[in-house]
Design a protein around this motif. Sequence first.
Motif, PDB file in Angstrom:
ATOM      1  N   LEU A 208       0.879  -1.111   0.167  1.00 55.25           N
ATOM      2  CA  LEU A 208       0.394   0.195   0.541  1.00 55.25           C
ATOM      3  C   LEU A 208       0.488   1.343  -0.174  1.00 55.25           C
ATOM      4  CD1 LEU A 208      -2.797   0.522   0.238  1.00 55.25           C
ATOM      5  CD2 LEU A 208      -2.789   0.765   2.736  1.00 55.25           C
ATOM      6  N   ILE A 244      -8.553   1.896  -0.974  1.00 55.53           N
ATOM      7  CA  ILE A 244      -9.629   1.754  -0.191  1.00 55.53           C
ATOM      8  C   ILE A 244     -10.423   2.867   0.041  1.00 55.53           C
ATOM      9  CG2 ILE A 244      -9.552   2.105   2.335  1.00 55.53           C
ATOM     10  CD1 ILE A 244      -6.146   0.898   2.166  1.00 55.53           C
ATOM     11  N   ALA A 444      -5.145  -2.674  -1.671  1.00 53.39           N
ATOM     12  CA  ALA A 444      -6.420  -2.503  -1.412  1.00 53.39           C
ATOM     13  C   ALA A 444      -7.742  -3.231  -1.161  1.00 53.39           C
ATOM     14  CB  ALA A 444      -6.528  -1.126  -2.164  1.00 53.39           C
TER      15      ALA A 444
END
Length: 696
Positions: A208, A244, A444
């Motif tokens: 991420l 996200i 995500a």
Amino acid sequence: MLRLRSLSAAGVELEAAPVSSRQVSGSTDNFVHQLNAFRMSLPATVGSFENNRTAWMKRLKASVYRCVPVLSWMPLYNSDKFICDLIAGVTVGLTVIPQSLAYATLAGLEPQYGLYSAFVGCFVYVVFGSCKDITIGPTALMALMTYQQIIGRNVDFAILLCFLTGCVQLLMAVLHLGVLVDFISIPVTVGFTSATSVIIACSQLKGLLGLRFKANGFLDTLSKVCNHIPETKLWDATLGFTCIGVLLLLRKIKDIKLGPEGGKPNKRQKAIMKTLWLISTARNVFVVVICSFIAYNLHTEDEESPFILTGTVRSGLPPFALPPFSTVLRNQTYSFADMCSELGSSIVLVPIIGVLGNVAIAKAFSSGDSVDATQELLTLGICNLLGSFASSFPVTGSFSRSAVNHASGVRTPFGGFYTGVLILLALGLLTPYFYFIPKASLAAVIICAVIFMIEYEVVKPMWKSSRKDLIPTFVTFITCLVVGVEYGILIGVGINLVFLLYPSARPTMHVEKSTTNSGVEYLLVTPGNSLYFPAVDFIRTSVGKAAVKQGSSQLPVVVDCRFILGADFTAAKGIAALIEDFNKRKQPIYFYNTRPSVIAVFKGASLEEFVHFRSEDELDFILQSFSNNHHLPKRTEVEERSLLVEMKECPSFELSFAGGVACKSADDSNIRKSGSNDSSTPLLEKSETSPEILKV
């Protein structure tokens, strides 16, 4: 003339024989008699065989239909079910493709292994699956379990683990060991799934944030993420957190309701709601495709991509071959035994955890119907066994994809067939485009899938209902994070077993003074559990203390056995020692509401002094008799022995009562009374209407 040669189930044999005219009539009658006798016996023999054969065929057919459920629903398949299954299958396929790529990365494998693991289970479950909603494939939990076993190893260990998982699950199905799953309680499951969700989410922070490092375990990963925070890549972090946010937003739009409050939406509103639901369901695909398009447009041959990309994904179908039973790693050859030794306890734990998840999903979508855990074991075992021939890592049922399948309106397990076909098309046609998928977008996808598996909301109701269940929950959770998921679930199950067995070793003991209808006082002791060897000394000590302190070593003690559902040999010997302790104190002890199975155990252990009865009338009678005879003059030892001989010789002794037993012979109208010289055994008078007291 023909005469009968032989009779059998195979037929009738005749032979020619010369005979005089006088014998014709008699011989004919004899032949007809024998033939009729044979015909009367033939239908019973053949009919019995036919009945047995029919019953056997019915049982065989039922077993085949139970093991191969497709035979039950496929003859009823129609165009309506086809359309519903096609829509559901394609929808699940759009969900599983990006998830498979992400879960392969989580497992420490190349992305194509996620797709290899996704399609075999789809086809197998069509034939053997018992729940229409379940979809078999890679999951975050199985990917994490695989990753823990192949750290520092190659992909051969993951494929062999899949093969061994299938073998163990098939063995459990054959031996009907699905009951083992029942020993993993909800508190342990909550702690385990919550811990694995945290571990998985933490492991994706690296992708991420665009960090590059290798880590082993939750604490190591967390430590290295903190140490490498200054190296965060802005492009990856921005893309990851944006994905996200978009995924969480798209997850909620399916809940939007249009139309008047309390009324039905019109056609246009229904169409909009259906479109929103489809976008929400396929949100992973939309996010991954859009991110790939952005990465493709920003990618140039002269400059490095601003994102960390998935890279080359091998196109085409996997090589179909036997699982690797040996491998070469760091110039060292590992045999099958060496590989199994390296995999260790995961060979048993991974199959059990896989079945646990699969059965839980089946129960969630069964609509109240019973779930055949053995059939799910069989199906999952075949999925993993055959999947290992297609380079799969261990798989199980996916709750998120099963929920999508259910919401899509799937009608039969055949929806998995269309999902499998879509995955094969992706392997053959789309793999070149997977190169540009940013790892931040896959991270995500995984994080948004697992954060909802953290079941923090069950802590409050668990606190209100049974606080001790929080102990295995938090111990499992912490152990999984600190030590490892395998040890976490083992320790959690161990604590649960301790909680389960502790009442057997230390049952509750309720003691109170009671009085019969005739006014006789006695001490009532009620054990709260079955009588097995761990509790023998405790019950013996507890009853003895109660008899001395509360019963003053004089009151009769009645043990209420209503909650004692079973006993063993050790318990029988312990009860014999307890009765002996009471005899030494000259204090009577009786057993009330004893079950036949418990009495049978005591009979087998040759327990002769066990006095038991079943009704309140019998209790009142025996205690009244004890009270009436408690102060009679003492007898000598010789008198006691002579009375004991009389009782043993009494014809009706086995059907009379113990303690002090009154027997009446056929020619004697007087009642013989038996008792001890010191009232250690109560003296009883048995009239014709007295209740029946039994002695083992």
